[in-house]
Write a protein that holds these residues in place. Structure first.
Motif, PDB file in Angstrom:
ATOM      1  N   UNK A  86       0.851  -1.186   0.000  1.00  0.00           N
ATOM      2  CA  UNK A  86       0.000   0.000   0.000  1.00  0.00           C
ATOM      3  C   UNK A  86       0.889   1.239   0.000  1.00  0.00           C
ATOM      4  N   UNK A  87       0.379   2.364  -0.473  1.00  0.00           N
ATOM      5  CA  UNK A  87       1.188   3.591  -0.439  1.00  0.00           C
ATOM      6  C   UNK A  87       1.707   3.917   0.963  1.00  0.00           C
ATOM      7  N   UNK A  88       0.950   3.592   1.984  1.00  0.00           N
ATOM      8  CA  UNK A  88       1.389   3.868   3.354  1.00  0.00           C
ATOM      9  C   UNK A  88       2.516   2.961   3.821  1.00  0.00           C
ATOM     10  N   UNK A  89       2.903   1.983   3.013  1.00  0.00           N
ATOM     11  CA  UNK A  89       4.065   1.156   3.319  1.00  0.00           C
ATOM     12  C   UNK A  89       5.356   1.826   2.859  1.00  0.00           C
ATOM     13  N   UNK A 118      21.211  -2.233   9.971  1.00  0.00           N
ATOM     14  CA  UNK A 118      21.655  -2.070   8.594  1.00  0.00           C
ATOM     15  C   UNK A 118      21.446  -0.641   8.137  1.00  0.00           C
ATOM     16  N   UNK A 119      21.850  -0.360   6.920  1.00  0.00           N
ATOM     17  CA  UNK A 119      21.821   1.015   6.416  1.00  0.00           C
ATOM     18  C   UNK A 119      20.462   1.412   5.859  1.00  0.00           C
ATOM     19  N   UNK A 120      19.585   0.451   5.665  1.00  0.00           N
ATOM     20  CA  UNK A 120      18.252   0.757   5.162  1.00  0.00           C
ATOM     21  C   UNK A 120      18.123   0.589   3.659  1.00  0.00           C
ATOM     22  N   UNK A 121      16.937   0.215   3.228  1.00  0.00           N
ATOM     23  CA  UNK A 121      16.623   0.114   1.805  1.00  0.00           C
ATOM     24  C   UNK A 121      15.257   0.748   1.585  1.00  0.00           C
ATOM     25  N   UNK A 122      15.151   1.598   0.567  1.00  0.00           N
ATOM     26  CA  UNK A 122      13.950   2.398   0.354  1.00  0.00           C
ATOM     27  C   UNK A 122      12.910   1.617  -0.433  1.00  0.00           C
ATOM     28  N   UNK A 123      11.701   1.589   0.100  1.00  0.00           N
ATOM     29  CA  UNK A 123      10.546   1.018  -0.584  1.00  0.00           C
ATOM     30  C   UNK A 123       9.569   2.143  -0.861  1.00  0.00           C
ATOM     31  N   UNK A 124       9.222   2.316  -2.126  1.00  0.00           N
ATOM     32  CA  UNK A 124       8.277   3.344  -2.527  1.00  0.00           C
ATOM     33  C   UNK A 124       7.110   2.678  -3.238  1.00  0.00           C
ATOM     34  N   UNK A 125       5.899   2.902  -2.723  1.00  0.00           N
ATOM     35  CA  UNK A 125       4.699   2.299  -3.283  1.00  0.00           C
ATOM     36  C   UNK A 125       3.847   3.403  -3.889  1.00  0.00           C
ATOM     37  N   UNK A 126       3.625   3.326  -5.173  1.00  0.00           N
ATOM     38  CA  UNK A 126       2.821   4.340  -5.857  1.00  0.00           C
ATOM     39  C   UNK A 126       1.362   3.904  -5.929  1.00  0.00           C
ATOM     40  N   UNK A 127       0.487   4.896  -5.906  1.00  0.00           N
ATOM     41  CA  UNK A 127      -0.955   4.589  -5.931  1.00  0.00           C
ATOM     42  C   UNK A 127      -1.480   4.501  -7.346  1.00  0.00           C
TER      43      UNK A 127
END
Length: 127
Positions: A86-89, A118-127
């Motif tokens: 979901x976009x909120x993820x 860890x350094x983090x990994x970006x997750x982007x969820x588009x609507x």
């Protein structure tokens, strides 16, 4: 322990991603692991945790039934399968190693109990 997260990316709502976190240094299989996330302007929040042997898991209500945490101790890797996104993820997702071997129940959701990140990994969820 050193942690390296990967697998993030851009995905449409309803899609899936599999995040990975490779560990080195401390004996990976001795410790529970978890995933947290932090959205822009928000505090870091707990997502999921898994016991050192993989037999016990714990999820935030917001991801229960959609995300699955697992681990492969032979590969020193923990995974987060994210489905029905979901976009909120949308957030930076971090893996973390717990500060002791034992399972701590609901305290697994406390960032203060994790001593390696860890350094983090970006997750982007588009609507």
């Amino acid at each position: 322990v050193q942690l390296q997260a990967s697998g993030g990316g851009l995905v449409q709502a309803g899609g899936s991603l599999r995040l990975s976190c490779a560990a080195s240094g401390r004996t990976f299989s001795n410790y529970p692991m978890a995933w947290f996330r932090q959205a822009p302007g928000k505090e870091r929040e707990f997502v999921a945790a898994i016991s050192w042997g993989g037999g016990v898991t714990y999820y935030a209500d917001s991801v229960k039934g959609r995300f699955t945490i697992s681990r492969d101790n032979a590969k020193n890797t923990v995974y987060l399968q994210t489905d029905s996104l979901k976009p909120e993820d949308t957030a930076v997702y971090y893996c973390a190693s717990f500060d002791s071997r034992g399972w701590a129940g609901t305290l697994m959701a406390s960032p203060a109990r994790y001593d390696s990140w860890g350094q983090g990994t970006l997750v982007t969820v588009s609507s």
